[in-house]
Design an enzyme around this catalytic site. Structure first.
Site, PDB file in Angstrom:
ATOM      1  N   ASP A  98      -6.665  -8.317   6.500  1.00 48.39           N
ATOM      2  CA  ASP A  98      -6.640  -8.190   5.046  1.00 48.39           C
ATOM      3  C   ASP A  98      -7.166  -6.811   4.667  1.00 48.39           C
ATOM      4  OD1 ASP A  98      -6.481  -8.720   2.378  1.00 48.39           O
ATOM      5  OD2 ASP A  98      -8.219 -10.066   2.306  1.00 48.39           O
TER       6      ASP A  98
ATOM      7  N   ASP B 247      -0.674  -6.889   1.340  1.00 47.76           N
ATOM      8  CA  ASP B 247      -1.832  -6.356   2.053  1.00 47.76           C
ATOM      9  C   ASP B 247      -2.503  -7.346   2.995  1.00 47.76           C
ATOM     10  OD1 ASP B 247      -3.176  -7.993   0.209  1.00 47.76           O
ATOM     11  OD2 ASP B 247      -4.913  -6.673   0.258  1.00 47.76           O
ATOM     12  N   GLU B 248      -1.800  -8.397   3.378  1.00 47.88           N
ATOM     13  CA  GLU B 248      -2.424  -9.286   4.361  1.00 47.88           C
ATOM     14  C   GLU B 248      -1.391  -9.932   5.260  1.00 47.88           C
ATOM     15  OE1 GLU B 248      -4.054 -13.167   2.889  1.00 47.88           O
ATOM     16  OE2 GLU B 248      -3.428 -12.375   0.955  1.00 47.88           O
TER      17      GLU B 248
HETATM   18 MG   LIG Z   1      -6.888  -7.465   0.421  1.00 42.39          MG
END
Ligand SMILES: [Mg+2]
Length: 358
Positions: free
Chosen positions: A9, A104-105
């Site tokens: 993350d 974003d993960e």
């Molecule tokens: Mg994040």
């Protein structure tokens, strides 16, 4: 072979990109989103801004009040998306089993570890792999990520969240039940505010309470009771969901200000079509159903779809069909808060189909 799952993350992704690209923002409270004097919300806040209690999805006005010296920056979605692709490349160099959850993960299932039947030995052996991912993201992209390592997705995600930013948390099987005990029931993915309330009403505040209770949880959470109990014990069998299993692909865009301006809508649709087409291409798929979604100022939401006889996969076709749906169903009768494109009924691209039928 035991399963080793990473949850990677990125830390304050949008805000960190802005700080990287504008060194004068480093160490300062950066707030990505609408300006504070405009209606609209915060998309992301740097850690410095979070100290002022600025959070994403908060109205920008509130953020401006909490953090009067905050640097408000307009989001650059195309930059964030391109950065996301670079990060995913680094992850795919480690393992082909990457499930991208959002920009974003991602979850990774890590193989190529020393042959062992013991899960904790495998998890320990994966530590250097996680360090290497963090090092590459830092050195090549000048950004930081937090990583959780565990035997399943549920625990790996809790791990990445545990020590942010720039964290690395390994949750061993032998420690997992104890690790979970102090956490709030809200930490269990799927327990929203309503479910949490009905659990706390009956005295169940922490995961320890769920682990220990003899109570039947069905009246509180329905058919989900057994899953909840298993999560509380750190059990989660969900597989890392690979592209082959995809049922649909979608992209959507929330406007900073509601709009019915045709050029703005067309530009947004084109970008979304490109996004969807790129994902189709990446997974070598084409679509037989194209859908548009619109949300109005009052949050009412409509979707309309078209079923095709020939599958589509490129930006121009997806864009053309989305425009067609908007016009045909007269969806833009008032300003839009959000617009989205989705594709489903996914099949191999035409060329491959022809080859198969020969
Ligand atoms: Mg994040």
């Amino acid at each position: 072979m035991p399963r080793v799952i990473f949850h990677v993350d990125m830390d304050a992704f949008f805000a960190s990109i802005e700080q990287r690209d504008h060194p004068e923002y480093l160490g300062k409270p950066v707030i990505v989103g609408s300006p504070p004097d405009r209606r609209g919300v915060v998309c992301a806040a740097s850690y410095e801004a979070r100290e002022f209690k600025v959070r994403s999805a908060m109205p920008s006005r509130t953020a401006g009040r909490l953090c009067p010296h905050g640097i408000f920056v307009r989001p650059r979605m195309e930059v964030y998306r391109a950065e996301s692709q670079e990060i995913m490349k680094i992850l795919r160099a480690v393992t082909p089993k990457v499930e991208r959850v959002s920009v974003d993960e991602a979850y990774l299932e890590v193989a190529d570890l020393p042959d062992t039947a013991d899960t904790d030995t495998a998890l320990q052996a994966a530590l250097p792999v996680a360090r290497e991912i963090k090092r590459r993201i830092r050195e090549e992209r000048h950004l930081t990520a937090s990583v959780g390592i565990a035997s399943n997705k549920f625990l790996a995600k809790l791990g990445s969240d545990f020590n942010k930013p720039n964290g690395l948390t390994l949750i061993l099987e032998k420690d997992k039940v104890a690790f979970l005990r102090p956490l709030s029931v809200r930490s269990i993915h799927g327990v929203g505010p309503v479910t949490a309330q009905s659990l706390t009403d009956r005295g169940l505040h922490t995961i320890a309470d769920i682990q220990d209770t003899e109570m039947d949880l069905t009246p509180m959470v329905g058919s989900w009771a057994e899953t909840l109990k298993r999560r509380a014990m750190g059990i989660d069998e969900r597989p890392v969901d690979l592209s082959e299993d995809r049922k649909s692909i979608s992209a959507e865009n929330t406007f900073l200000n509601d709009t019915d301006d045709r050029p703005t809508l067309r530009a947004a649709l084109k970008e979304l079509a490109a996004d969807v087409a790129q994902t189709l291409e990446k997974h070598a798929l084409a679509a037989l159903t194209v859908q548009v979604k619109v949300r109005y100022s009052d949050f009412s939401t409509l979707t309309r779809q078209v079923r095709l006889t020939d599958p589509v996969s490129n930006t121009a076709d997806v864009y053309r069909l989305a425009c067609h749906l908007l016009a045909r169903h007269q969806l833009v009768t008032q300003p839009l808060r959000l617009i989205g494109i989705g594709v489903s009924t996914l099949v191999p691209p035409v060329r491959e189909q022809l080859l198969l039928s020969i």
